[in-house]
Each structure stands twice: as structure tokens, then as C-alpha cells.
Enzyme design. Structure first.
Site, short mmCIF file in Angstrom:
data_model
loop_
_atom_site.label_atom_id
_atom_site.label_comp_id
_atom_site.label_asym_id
_atom_site.label_seq_id
_atom_site.Cartn_x
_atom_site.Cartn_y
_atom_site.Cartn_z
CE LYS A 175 31.06 57.12 24.72
NZ LYS A 175 29.95 56.45 24.03
CE LYS A 194 29.79 49.97 19.97
NZ LYS A 194 29.07 50.97 20.78
CG ASP A 247 27.78 55.42 26.35
OD1 ASP A 247 28.07 56.61 26.55
OD2 ASP A 247 28.02 54.85 25.26
#
Ligand code: OSB
Ligand code: MG
Length: 365
Positions: free
Chosen positions: A262, A168, A238
Site C-alpha cells: 500500500k 471481508k 497488510d
């Protein structure tokens, strides 16, 4: 088949270490176990994966529990259906609330797979004429942290054989931290997830390219084809992908080359299978993203990621990496591989304590 009962059980999972991203710090993860019953008294399980805050999406646990109980349930209860996509068609007419739909859809797929006496991976694969693997290569996502703890975490992940390490980052200057780690380790496949925290400056593309990433996930808040073309590093989308249509649209606009699937965000396993069909038709690459799922959600993602359409190891780390204790039997990683269950259904069992708690919940009919 038809659904005759619904139960919801909120579960609070405690993270071993806080997970820090550009959006927020998570020290605990609240999920809701969603159970559906068929006319023969069999139960299927799904997981509601919305967060408790509005930093990541505009859906929360409390809101989606209410949507499930008051809106979705009345549309699906007692509806005759043959396959999960048949039932999903009734949900599709309702706007939004993908996390709630995903939780219900997951429970229906589990119930369906158990009825067919097949693993979830096998019924998903069959639905889209895919092959599934019984060991899935997995990756790990490491939260924001200083150089030394990050180095230790990355080395541990390498030892455990994780086949892709994702870091991250928060803000342009933070990319230097990644550069320093790069120099101190020999990670084969490294990715970065900026959670849209970078700003496009004229030297950003070159800075990212120097990191030699497999791809960069969500660099900027407003992706653009012009920027994507200036960079050699592939872009993975994403957060902008909240539906199958968004994925197709982003691909047509050339905003990125890779889509993170997702299932919870796009509305469930049924839309995830549609996304797989779109990937085959249009040619973008896909991989399985994660959101610190609990046991049922993680097992469902694993079943999905076992389909050979997925190009990169998913964010599917072992249960023990995040939680001391989950509410299901754990999922383990050995040499970077996670075994897919051959048992009927989603492939993990509720721990006895949670089974008891679920038994005590009132059934909504
Ligand atoms: O952006 O991929 C993300 C966790 C929560 C919400 C969003 C994201 C994440 C992660 C962790 O990156 C993925 C995981 O290991 O489950
Ligand atoms: Mg992400």
C-alpha cells in the site's frame, strides 16, 4: 527541476453502496487532490488517501493536510532534484506521516513522468529495471454483507471477470459465511481479509484451510510464526506493514509469506519501489492492496501494479464499482483486466469541474 507551488483540494466522493469492514462502515470517501508546480509552470497530481477516522491508521485527512502544508512543503520547496527519489531523501529525515509523504511523492512522480513524456508505469519500471504490462489483472474486495447479497455480488464479479475475489470477514464465527459461499460458487481465486478481527483458537488453522483460499489477509491482531506454521493457507500481511523496514522485519520473523503493498501507507511510490527491491532480494511475494482510492490514487496504484513483480491481481476494481462519479476520467475493467494508460504521467485526467475548482485554489509558494 524544483517545486515552486503547492495546492490542496479536498474532494468528497460518494460510495454507491456503503463499504463495510471489521473496522468501520464507509459511505463516503474524502480524499485530497495534491498538486505541485515546477519552475516551468507544469503541474503534477497526487492523492492524499488518509481516512477521516482513526480506525484504520493513526493519520487522518485533516492532520495530513496540515503536515503537508506546514512541514513537508517547507522541506521540499525550491529544492533542486533530478529524480523523485532524490527529493524523497529530504522527506525521509522527517518522522512518520506516511500518507502526507505519499501524496507529495505521487505528485512528484506524475510531474517527473510528464516531463519525461512517459507513462508513470514506464518511469516506475525503469527506476527498478522492471517490465510493465499494459493490461493488469485485477481483483475485487467485497465488504461484509449477508449471504444472498454477497452471493449476488460475487457472481457479478465473476461475470465481470475479476481474477481474484476478496471477502471481508469479522470474527471467527463469520468464517462460516465464507464456507457457505464457497459451496455455492466456483470462485477460482478466493481470499479473505479479516482486518485482524480473528482470535487464534486451536481449530482456527484447520477452519481457514478448509476454505481453500489463495491467502488470508490479516487474520489476527498479533501475527506469529508459530501460528503461520500451523496453517497451509499462506498469510498476507497488510495492516502491520507500515514501512519497508516493517515488511523486512515481518519476513525475517516469518509472520507471513505475502506482503500487501500500500504505497500510501508505507509513504509513497518511492518506498513502494524499495519494497519491490526487498521482495526481489528476500523472496516474499507482493501484491497491490487498495483503500477505495479516488481516480489519481487508483491510477497510481495501477501503474505500480503493472510491474511484473506483483504476484496476484491487486485490489484495483473499476471506478464504477465504488463511485457514481469520481473526480477523474474513469478506469474500466474488461474481462478482469484494467488497461494502463500510455499517456504521459499518472494516466487519468481531472474532470473539468475539478480542474476549475483546483484553478480557484490559492497556490502555496
Ligand atoms: O484492509 O485492504 C484493506 C479498504 C480500506 C481500507 C483497508 C482495506 C480496504 C479494502 C478495499 O479491503 C480495497 C479496495 O478495493 O480498494
Ligand atoms: Mg487489508
Amino acid at each position: 527541476m524544483r517545486l515552486t507551488g503547492l495546492k490542496l483540494l479536498p474532494i468528497r466522493l460518494h460510495l454507491k453502496h456503503p463499504f463495510v469492514s471489521a473496522h468501520e462502515t464507509l459511505s463516503e470517501r474524502l480524499v485530497t487532490l495534491v498538486a505541485v508546480r515546477d519552475e516551468n509552470g507544469n503541474w503534477g497530481y497526487g492523492e492524499l488517501e488518509a481516512f477521516t477516522t482513526l480506525f484504520y491508521t493513526n493519520e487522518t485527512q485533516a492532520i495530513e493536510q496540515m503536515v503537508l502544508r506546514q512541514y513537508l512543503w517547507s522541506v521540499v520547496r525550491n529544492q533542486e532534484f533530478t529524480t523523485p527519489p532524490d527529493l524523497y531523501a529530504h522527506l525521509q529525515v522527517l518522522k512518520g506521516h506516511h500518507f502526507a509523504k505519499a501524496a507529495l511523492d505521487m505528485a512528484v512522480w506524475d510531474l517527473y513522468a510528464k516531463q519525461q513524456q512517459l507513462p508513470l508505469a514506464a518511469v516506475l519500471a525503469k527506476q527498478v529495471h522492471a517490465q510493465w504490462q499494459d493490461h493488469v489483472a485485477v481483483g475485487i474486495s467485497l465488504g461484509l454483507q449477508d449471504d444472498e447479497p454477497l452471493l449476488a455480488a460475487a457472481q457479478k464479479a465473476q461475470e465481470q471477470g475479476y481474477q481474484r475475489i476478496k471477502l471481508k470477514v469479522k470474527g471467527n464465527a463469520d468464517l462460516q459465511r465464507i464456507g457457505r459461499l464457497r459451496q455455492r460458487t466456483s470462485i477460482k481465486s478466493l481470499t479473505v481479509d479479516a482486518n485482524q478481527s480473528l482470535q487464534w483458537t486451536k481449530d482456527l488453522a484447520a477452519t481457514i484451510d478448509r476454505l481453500q483460499l489463495t491467502f488470508i489477509e490479516d487474520p489476527v491482531p498479533q501475527p506469529s510464526a508459530k501460528w503461520a506454521q500451523q496453517m497451509h493457507t499462506p498469510i498476507c500481511l497488510d495492516e502491520p506493514i507500515t514501512s519497508v523496514d516493517q515488511a523486512k522485519y515481518a519476513w525475517r520473523l516469518q509472520l507471513g509469506q505475502i506482503i500487501s503493498v500500500k504505497q500510501a501507507v508505507i509513504g509513497g511510490l518511492t518506498p513502494a519501489l524499495e519494497l519491490i527491491m526487498a521482495h526481489r532480494q528476500l523472496g516474499f511475494d507482493i501484491w497491490c492492496g487498495g483503500m477505495l482510492e479516488g481516480g489519481i490514487g487508483r491510477a497510481a496504484n495501477l501503474a505500480l501494479a503493472s510491474l511484473t513483480d506483483f504476484a496476484y491481481p491487486g485490489d484495483l476494481s473499476a471506478t464504477e464499482r465504488y463511485y457514481q462519479k469520481d473526480y477523474t476520467t474513469p478506469l474500466h475493467v474488461t474481462q478482469g483486466l484494467m488497461p494502463v494508460s500510455h499517456d504521459a504521467g499518472v494516466g487519468v485526467d481531472l474532470l473539468p469541474m475539478y480542474q476549475e475548482l483546483l484553478d480557484q485554489q490559492k497556490t502555496i509558494c
